[in-house]
Design an enzyme around this catalytic site. Structure first.
Site, mmCIF file in Angstrom:
data_model
loop_
_atom_site.group_PDB
_atom_site.id
_atom_site.type_symbol
_atom_site.label_atom_id
_atom_site.label_comp_id
_atom_site.label_asym_id
_atom_site.label_seq_id
_atom_site.Cartn_x
_atom_site.Cartn_y
_atom_site.Cartn_z
ATOM 1 C CB THR A 120 5.187 4.275 -2.929
ATOM 2 O OG1 THR A 120 5.412 4.266 -4.338
ATOM 3 C CG2 THR A 120 4.738 5.685 -2.534
ATOM 4 C CG ASP A 121 9.223 3.546 -6.569
ATOM 5 O OD1 ASP A 121 7.977 3.635 -6.522
ATOM 6 O OD2 ASP A 121 9.823 2.955 -7.495
ATOM 7 C CD GLU A 122 3.719 5.805 -7.820
ATOM 8 O OE1 GLU A 122 3.043 6.822 -8.055
ATOM 9 O OE2 GLU A 122 3.297 4.648 -7.981
ATOM 10 C CE1 TYR A 147 -0.097 5.769 -2.955
ATOM 11 C CE2 TYR A 147 1.177 5.822 -4.992
ATOM 12 C CZ TYR A 147 0.916 5.257 -3.750
ATOM 13 O OH TYR A 147 1.661 4.205 -3.303
ATOM 14 C CE LYS A 151 2.304 5.298 1.295
ATOM 15 N NZ LYS A 151 1.847 4.482 2.460
ATOM 16 N NE ARG A 190 -7.619 -1.766 -18.035
ATOM 17 C CZ ARG A 190 -7.656 -0.665 -18.779
ATOM 18 N NH1 ARG A 190 -6.664 0.220 -18.706
ATOM 19 N NH2 ARG A 190 -8.674 -0.447 -19.593
#
Length: 337
Positions: A120-122, A147, A151, A190
């Site tokens: 992920t880019d996070e 999280y 990662k 959502r």
């Protein structure tokens, strides 16, 4: 080619399986998934007769070793991935994202199997809203949640196993995905399902947080480009130049569904909510020749809204429990609307 897909009943993994079955007749797919709340066997029903499904955990070394030994490529999607959940209980993220990745790496090392790692880019942290920069393959890691830190840890394991042990691995870090089969706890589904249920969409904080959105089909076509043509040991960033702030996303969902664009509520912000993500996918495009199918966010969003409208049976049973979870976590209206 025999491909083992971990997390293949989850959102991105299931779409990867669908795309592979649809476009790659020479590939035999085996899915390994533990079917936690985010994994849904129903997501694979349309292709159930064309794949092998194994219910199991990626930390089960004996099971993983047997499946890897029978594979030519491992594509590792399996992960705990919801930031809100990681703030409430970090351990499942450590267990799956770090221990699970270690287990897979040891097995592909033992059997010399090609490995592609989905990330992920996070892991790069966030950018200021007025910063013209974007994340690239050389950006330093700066994760800000349980999280993203797990990662980042898993990415580092892959790089270490490639350098130290010669594992034939590639990595990709992708921006925020949206599309069919995404759990309705996530932001875009959502809001879509809220409107379809007559519930006002919810917007964290001031709504100005920016994400670089990419349709899941474009992410997965890029993954195949890396598997086919990527250089071993290298990282490729995947993005579709889809920077949009959260307020615009909510307003767009309302507009697509024929509602007033201001028919939403502001709610309490998430702790440590990153302000902006942005991906520079130049390397992927220039070296591997990849291009996204969805050239603008609106066209991909319209296709996604149509899917959720047409597939209520897939998500409706999860809706009440999902909204109750947010209420129990203290989500409260904070502004006009």
């Amino acid at each position: 080619m025999r491909v083992l897909v971990t997390g293949g009943a989850g959102f991105i993994g299931a779409n990867f399986v669908h795309q592979t079955v649809r476009e790659r007749a020479d590939v035999q797919v085996t899915v390994l998934d533990s079917l936690t709340y985010a994994g849904n066997r129903a997501s694979l029903e349309p292709v159930a007769q064309q794949i092998e499904f194994v219910h199991g955990d990626i930390t089960d070394a004996e099971l993983v070793d047997r499946l890897v030994a029978a594979s030519d490529v491992v594509v590792h999607f399996a992960a705990e991935s919801h930031n809100d959940n990681s703030l409430g209980d970090p351990w499942p993220f450590v267990h799956t994202n770090i221990v699970g990745t270690y287990t897979l790496l040891e097995s592909v090392r033992r059997h010399d199997v090609r490995y592609h790692h989905i990330s992920t880019d996070e892991v790069y942290g966030d950018l200021e809203l007025d910063d013209p920069g974007r994340f690239s393959e050389s950006t330093a890691y700066n994760p800000s949640s349980p999280y993203s830190s797990t990662k980042a840890s898993s990415d580092m394991l892959v790089r270490a196993w490639t350098r130290s042990f010669g594992v034939r691995a590639t990595l990709s870090n992708c921006s925020n995905n949206y599309g069919p089969y995404q759990h309705i706890e996530k932001f875009i589904p959502r809001q879509i399902t809220n409107v379809l249920c007559g519930i006002r969409p919810k917007l964290y904080g001031d709504g100005l947080n920016v994400r670089d959105w990419i349709h899941v089909d474009d992410h997965n076509s890029a993954v195949w480009a890396v598997i086919d043509k990527g250089e071993i040991g290298q990282t490729y960033l995947i993005g579709a130049d889809g920077e949009v702030n959260n307020r615009t996303v909510v307003e767009s969902v309302l507009d697509v569904l024929g509602k007033s664009p201001d028919a939403f509520d502001f709610v309490t912000d998430r702790p440590g909510h990153d302000r902006r993500y942005a991906i520079d996918s130049t390397r992927l495009r220039t070296e591997l020749g990849w291009r996204p199918r969805y050239q603008d966010f609106r066209s991909g969003l319209e296709a996604t809204v149509a899917w959720y409208r047409d597939n209520e049976s897939w998500w409706r049973g999860q809706k009440d429990a999902t909204e109750q979870k947010y209420a129990d976590a203290g989500e409260k209206k904070t502004g006009p609307g």
